[in-house]
Design a protein around this motif. Structure first.
Motif, short mmCIF file in Angstrom:
data_model
loop_
_atom_site.label_atom_id
_atom_site.label_comp_id
_atom_site.label_asym_id
_atom_site.label_seq_id
_atom_site.Cartn_x
_atom_site.Cartn_y
_atom_site.Cartn_z
N MET A 1 0.73 -1.41 0.03
CA MET A 1 0.07 -0.07 0.00
C MET A 1 0.85 1.15 -0.11
O MET A 1 1.90 1.38 0.54
CB MET A 1 -0.99 0.03 1.25
CG MET A 1 -1.73 -1.10 1.48
SD MET A 1 -2.88 -1.21 -0.07
CE MET A 1 -4.00 -2.89 0.27
N ASN A 2 0.28 2.23 -0.51
CA ASN A 2 1.07 3.61 -0.56
C ASN A 2 0.31 4.50 -0.17
O ASN A 2 -0.43 5.37 -0.81
CB ASN A 2 1.39 3.75 -2.24
CG ASN A 2 2.41 4.78 -2.55
OD1 ASN A 2 3.32 5.34 -1.49
ND2 ASN A 2 2.53 5.40 -3.74
N TYR A 3 0.43 4.65 1.22
CA TYR A 3 -0.20 5.75 1.87
C TYR A 3 0.28 6.86 2.03
O TYR A 3 1.45 7.22 2.00
CB TYR A 3 -0.70 5.22 3.32
CG TYR A 3 -1.08 4.06 3.44
CD1 TYR A 3 -2.46 3.93 2.77
CD2 TYR A 3 -0.75 2.78 4.00
CE1 TYR A 3 -3.21 2.64 3.03
CE2 TYR A 3 -1.30 1.54 4.07
CZ TYR A 3 -2.62 1.67 3.63
OH TYR A 3 -3.35 0.49 3.77
N HIS A 4 -0.77 8.17 1.75
CA HIS A 4 -0.14 9.44 1.94
C HIS A 4 -1.17 10.09 2.72
O HIS A 4 -2.47 9.78 2.64
CB HIS A 4 -0.18 10.14 0.52
CG HIS A 4 1.12 9.42 -0.20
ND1 HIS A 4 2.42 9.67 -0.10
CD2 HIS A 4 0.75 8.78 -1.35
CE1 HIS A 4 2.86 9.01 -1.10
NE2 HIS A 4 2.01 8.31 -1.69
N THR A 58 -4.73 8.88 1.79
CA THR A 58 -4.88 8.15 0.59
C THR A 58 -4.07 6.96 0.40
O THR A 58 -3.23 6.89 0.99
CB THR A 58 -4.65 9.27 -0.69
OG1 THR A 58 -3.16 9.38 -0.65
CG2 THR A 58 -5.23 10.63 -0.50
N ASP A 59 -4.83 5.81 -0.47
CA ASP A 59 -4.02 4.71 -0.88
C ASP A 59 -3.74 5.19 -2.39
O ASP A 59 -4.70 5.07 -3.17
CB ASP A 59 -4.79 3.67 -0.69
CG ASP A 59 -3.97 2.40 -1.27
OD1 ASP A 59 -2.80 2.43 -1.60
OD2 ASP A 59 -4.76 1.30 -0.75
N ASP A 60 -2.52 5.74 -2.75
CA ASP A 60 -2.09 5.97 -4.09
C ASP A 60 -2.95 7.42 -4.20
O ASP A 60 -2.82 8.28 -3.23
CB ASP A 60 -2.28 4.96 -5.08
CG ASP A 60 -1.25 3.94 -5.18
OD1 ASP A 60 -0.09 4.33 -5.07
OD2 ASP A 60 -1.56 2.92 -5.61
N ASN A 61 -3.78 7.43 -5.09
CA ASN A 61 -4.83 8.68 -5.29
C ASN A 61 -6.13 8.22 -4.76
O ASN A 61 -6.97 9.24 -5.09
CB ASN A 61 -4.81 8.88 -6.95
CG ASN A 61 -3.34 9.49 -7.19
OD1 ASN A 61 -2.77 10.07 -6.43
ND2 ASN A 61 -2.97 9.11 -8.33
N ILE A 62 -6.51 7.31 -3.96
CA ILE A 62 -7.85 6.94 -3.84
C ILE A 62 -7.91 7.53 -2.01
O ILE A 62 -7.12 7.14 -1.28
CB ILE A 62 -7.97 5.52 -3.72
CG1 ILE A 62 -7.89 4.87 -5.21
CG2 ILE A 62 -9.42 4.97 -3.18
CD1 ILE A 62 -7.92 3.34 -5.18
N TYR A 102 -12.36 -0.04 3.75
CA TYR A 102 -11.01 -0.23 4.15
C TYR A 102 -11.01 -0.39 5.77
O TYR A 102 -9.85 -0.44 6.28
CB TYR A 102 -10.09 1.31 3.92
CG TYR A 102 -9.74 1.13 2.39
CD1 TYR A 102 -8.28 0.94 2.02
CD2 TYR A 102 -10.45 1.81 1.55
CE1 TYR A 102 -8.03 0.76 0.72
CE2 TYR A 102 -10.21 1.94 0.13
CZ TYR A 102 -9.11 1.31 -0.17
OH TYR A 102 -8.63 1.46 -1.62
#
Length: 169
Positions: A1-4, A58-62, A102
């Protein structure tokens, strides 16, 4: 996962409202009175974003989560029935919500980690938050995240459990 974790622009408001509606329904299903009085609502989200205190996870852009993050800005905390751990600057967060699909992935804790980093970037070593006395999920998250119960505050005529976490540099 790519969280921001980032500030929400006004274009995020519709997705944020969907996530908050899901959280409002979860509170009701869990038997909690929290968020069953018309708050939060789309106007609150818009105010958060306009004040630049609305943040999304966000998870990527979601967009998968939402919270409001403020520095030294919770007047009700001055009326705590109890005692805070510190009296210095603090970061407070409100309206924590994770998208329904999620849930169960420990993302509220991930959001708190980002808020801790935000606090330390601003040289602030205290996080404060509160939740309804019947929001057992959030109380558990606070306790697992190292928060200490400090007393009771009141919002919109309702008592809330107030917590603080002291951060190490």
């Amino acid at each position: 996962m790519n969280y921001h974790f980032r500030k929400a622009p006004i274009t995020d408001a519709p997705k944020i409202w969907i996530i908050l509606q899901q959280a409002i329904l979860r509170r009701k299903t869990d038997g909690s009175n929290q968020w069953q009085d018309g708050y939060p609502n789309p106007e609150i989200i818009q105010q958060d974003i306009e004040k630049r205190i609305g943040y999304v996870l966000t998870d990527d852009n979601i967009i998968i989560g939402y919270t409001a993050v403020l520095i030294n800005d919770e007047p009700e905390y001055e009326n705590l029935q109890g005692e805070w751990l510190t009296t210095s600057d603090f970061v407070v967060f409100h309206r924590v919500a994770i998208a329904q699909e999620y849930i169960g992935q420990n993302l509220s804790k991930k959001m708190i980690d980002f808020i801790e980093a935000f606090a330390l970037e601003n040289n602030i070593h205290s996080l404060k938050a509160d939740t309804n006395h019947d929001n057992f999920a959030m109380m558990s998250i606070f306790e697992k995240s190292g928060f200490v119960f400090c007393g009771i505050v009141h919002f919109r005529g309702s008592p809330r459990r107030a917590y603080e976490k002291v951060l190490n540099a």
